[in-house]
Design an enzyme around this catalytic site. Structure first.
Site, PDB file in Angstrom:
ATOM      1  N   HIS A 137     -10.523  -4.070  -3.758  1.00 15.99           N
ATOM      2  CA  HIS A 137     -10.542  -5.159  -4.729  1.00 15.99           C
ATOM      3  C   HIS A 137     -11.927  -5.299  -5.373  1.00 15.99           C
ATOM      4  O   HIS A 137     -12.605  -4.310  -5.606  1.00 15.99           O
ATOM      5  CB  HIS A 137     -10.048  -6.457  -4.099  1.00 15.99           C
ATOM      6  CG  HIS A 137      -8.633  -6.385  -3.583  1.00 15.99           C
ATOM      7  ND1 HIS A 137      -7.636  -5.670  -4.212  1.00 15.99           N
ATOM      8  CD2 HIS A 137      -8.051  -6.921  -2.478  1.00 15.99           C
ATOM      9  CE1 HIS A 137      -6.503  -5.777  -3.534  1.00 15.99           C
ATOM     10  NE2 HIS A 137      -6.733  -6.527  -2.473  1.00 15.99           N
ATOM     11  N   ALA A 187      -6.512   2.606   1.426  1.00 16.86           N
ATOM     12  CA  ALA A 187      -7.935   2.870   1.622  1.00 16.86           C
ATOM     13  C   ALA A 187      -8.180   3.437   3.009  1.00 16.86           C
ATOM     14  O   ALA A 187      -8.991   4.359   3.185  1.00 16.86           O
ATOM     15  CB  ALA A 187      -8.737   1.587   1.419  1.00 16.86           C
ATOM     16  N   SER A 245       0.850  -1.182   0.000  1.00 12.79           N
ATOM     17  CA  SER A 245       0.000   0.000   0.000  1.00 12.79           C
ATOM     18  C   SER A 245       0.892   1.241   0.000  1.00 12.79           C
ATOM     19  O   SER A 245       1.928   1.263   0.655  1.00 12.79           O
ATOM     20  CB  SER A 245      -0.881   0.016   1.253  1.00 12.79           C
ATOM     21  OG  SER A 245      -1.701  -1.130   1.315  1.00 12.79           O
TER      22      SER A 245
END
Length: 284
Positions: free
Chosen positions: A155, A118, A65
């Protein structure tokens, strides 16, 4: 005269078990892209687990990430290829019942990991919120079953949420685009350990780029391989998902993509989510 055999160098490459990452690595995984001198070992795990593995420095190359990279920059570089960028779309916050963005601030939100991009985007959009870490592929079911009031989907959940009967409250990719005047939301990248040295780093960067190019140039066979990681996605939906996250930004971040990362991490620091400012370095 005895000939000395030179053993290939083992190179562990981590990626998430989802269609877009599998599509990127198809060339290498299938052997259609040769990797002379290296034995490629795939390490498949969810992105938060890969983030944690990289925090310990226990893998040479891995998808991470962008949020997590802020904690890895002393040990890893970002490779210029392999990006996942949400260009006007991205992780979704959904709720079991209709809700507003302001309602979310009073809910407990299931998130796929504290170090996911996220999660950082959620904090930038909403400020401090109550969260509970749930494995990414269980969040949608947890919200539908009422185990959590809301959930942060990454996803394929970004495409399948409607079938679950939940309600979309916030698209973080759209929010970020509007917040920054059109920048894509930086979600994931490929990181490589600095101690591998300049030559190996350059060779690996070339291998990964060639693997991505091979998938894009042989889309149908790469998509067939990626479907193994689609968790029941129909082929048209898997194709759509791959198209969202394997694109021009994946081959190279470009000026716009690199600027998006710098602003994303700078704002994370300014918001108090990241403990220090990060100077983002790219290999090559």
């Amino acid at each position: 005269m005895t000939r000395t055999l030179i053993r290939p160098r083992i190179l562990r490459i981590g990626h998430s078990p989802d269609p877009d990452d599998a599509f990127m690595f198809y060339g290498l995984a299938s052997g259609r892209v040769a990797s002379p001198g290296y034995e490629i070992v795939q390490v498949l795990d969810d992105i938060e687990s890969l983030n944690r593995l990289a925090l310990k420095g226990e893998i040479e190359v891995t998808a991470v990430s962008i949020h997590a990279f802020a904690h890895l920059a002393d040990r890893y570089l970002l490779l210029p290829c392999g990006a996942s960028m949400g260009d006007g779309y991205g992780p979704l916050v959904v709720s079991r019942r209709p809700a507003s963005v302001s309602d979310l601030r009073g809910m407990t939100i299931a998130v796929p990991g504290e170090l996911t991009s996220a999660m950082l985007a959620l904090r930038l959009a909403l400020g401090p919120v109550r969260t509970s870490v749930v494995r990414f592929d269980r969040i949608l079911d947890a919200v539908r079953a009422g185990e959590h009031e809301a959930g942060l989907l990454i996803h394929e959940g970004q495409l399948t949420w409607e079938d679950a009967g939940v309600h979309r409250v916030l698209d973080l990719g759209t929010w970020w685009r509007d917040e920054t005047g059109g920048l894509p939301l930086p979600l994931g990248g490929n990181a490589i350990r600095r101690d591998l040295g300049r030559d190996v780093i350059a060779e690996v960067a070339s291998l990964l780029r060639r693997s991505i190019e091979f998938g894009l140039n042989n889309r149908e066979e790469a998509l067939t391989y990626a479907m193994r990681y689609g968790r029941g996605l129909a082929r048209p939906l898997a194709d759509r998902f791959v198209g969202m996250y394997v694109n021009d930004y994946t081959l190279d971040y470009g000026v716009k993509g690199r600027r998006a990362i710098e602003i994303f991490l700078r704002r994370g620091h300014e918001a108090g989510v990241l403990p220090r400012a990060v100077a983002v370095e790219f290999a090559g």
